[in-house]
Enzyme design. Structure first.
Site, PDB file in Angstrom:
ATOM      1  N   ASP A 143       0.881  -1.165   0.000  1.00 57.03           N
ATOM      2  CA  ASP A 143       0.000   0.000   0.000  1.00 57.03           C
ATOM      3  C   ASP A 143       0.920   1.217   0.000  1.00 57.03           C
ATOM      4  O   ASP A 143       1.588   1.491   0.988  1.00 57.03           O
ATOM      5  CB  ASP A 143      -0.907  -0.011   1.232  1.00 57.03           C
ATOM      6  N   ASP A 144       0.942   1.977  -1.090  1.00 59.48           N
ATOM      7  CA  ASP A 144       1.931   3.033  -1.244  1.00 59.48           C
ATOM      8  C   ASP A 144       1.318   4.230  -1.943  1.00 59.48           C
ATOM      9  O   ASP A 144       0.252   4.121  -2.548  1.00 59.48           O
ATOM     10  CB  ASP A 144       3.101   2.485  -2.062  1.00 59.48           C
ATOM     11  N   ASP A 145       1.991   5.385  -1.878  1.00 63.56           N
ATOM     12  CA  ASP A 145       1.499   6.591  -2.538  1.00 63.56           C
ATOM     13  C   ASP A 145       2.236   6.860  -3.849  1.00 63.56           C
ATOM     14  O   ASP A 145       2.214   7.965  -4.355  1.00 63.56           O
ATOM     15  CB  ASP A 145       1.606   7.805  -1.609  1.00 63.56           C
ATOM     16  N   GLU A 167      16.402   7.093   3.780  1.00 65.49           N
ATOM     17  CA  GLU A 167      16.924   6.085   2.855  1.00 65.49           C
ATOM     18  C   GLU A 167      18.385   5.770   3.150  1.00 65.49           C
ATOM     19  O   GLU A 167      18.768   4.596   3.258  1.00 65.49           O
ATOM     20  CB  GLU A 167      16.786   6.561   1.393  1.00 65.49           C
ATOM     21  N   HIS A 204       6.219   9.317  -8.463  1.00 64.73           N
ATOM     22  CA  HIS A 204       5.536   9.875  -7.290  1.00 64.73           C
ATOM     23  C   HIS A 204       4.169  10.358  -7.751  1.00 64.73           C
ATOM     24  O   HIS A 204       4.055  11.068  -8.733  1.00 64.73           O
ATOM     25  CB  HIS A 204       6.325  11.058  -6.713  1.00 64.73           C
ATOM     26  N   THR A 205       3.146  10.007  -7.021  1.00 63.05           N
ATOM     27  CA  THR A 205       1.799  10.438  -7.393  1.00 63.05           C
ATOM     28  C   THR A 205       1.312  11.597  -6.535  1.00 63.05           C
ATOM     29  O   THR A 205       0.292  12.180  -6.835  1.00 63.05           O
ATOM     30  CB  THR A 205       0.804   9.259  -7.286  1.00 63.05           C
TER      31      THR A 205
END
EC number: 2.4.1.135
Length: 157
Positions: free
Chosen positions: A16-18, A105, A136-137
């Site tokens: 589940d990611d953006d 990171e 990236h959204t």
């Protein structure tokens, strides 16, 4: 705690990611990661893309706009770690990591005892055009002159 969960539930994990991922990222890259794989990410850090700098199949640095001095100047969506490495190390996201000092990171990859030489670059073959497979959204709209941007061989529509 998330890494502890991964170690204990490797076979039950869902995502589940953006970010937006092309399925080829998983089929062509992530499934082939032996230790730590890296690739380009679109619309990150105020730029159309950020990418590892790859020469002769080895990561030698980074093409990024934000905090270029980071040892691992990469976005979270730009790498994958093998489950074997996670299971067999004490890698963690620690509170000692400050954003200006390297971002999470770098702290995470350092905690796994990784070096640039350990990174497997994906999508950097010389015989075909490079494609971005993750974006990236939730990026902020950034205006830039496309004629002045070095896309490092990647196709940006």
């Amino acid at each position: 705690m998330a890494l502890k969960f991964i170690r204990e539930h490797c076979d039950e994990i869902t995502n589940d990611d953006d970010n937006s991922y092309d399925t080829r990222l998983f089929n062509d890259y992530i499934r082939k990661v032996k230790k730590a794989g890296v690739w380009a990410v679109g619309l990150v850090g105020g730029a159309p893309l950020e990418t590892p700098n790859v020469k002769d199949g080895k990561v030698i640095g980074w093409h990024v706009t934000w905090n270029k001095e980071r040892k691992f100047a990469i976005d979270m969506a730009g790498f994958a770690i093998s489950l074997d490495l996670i299971k067999n190390t004490e890698g963690h996201f620690g509170t000692e990591c400050k954003m200006g000092a390297g971002a999470p990171e770098t702290c995470f990859l350092d905690s796994l005892k990784l070096e640039l030489k350990d990174l497997e670059p994906f999508g950097f073959t010389q015989d075909k055009k490079r494609e971005l497979l993750v974006w990236h959204t939730q990026s902020v709209a950034v205006k830039y002159d496309k004629r002045k941007i070095d896309l490092h061989g990647f196709i940006i529509e």
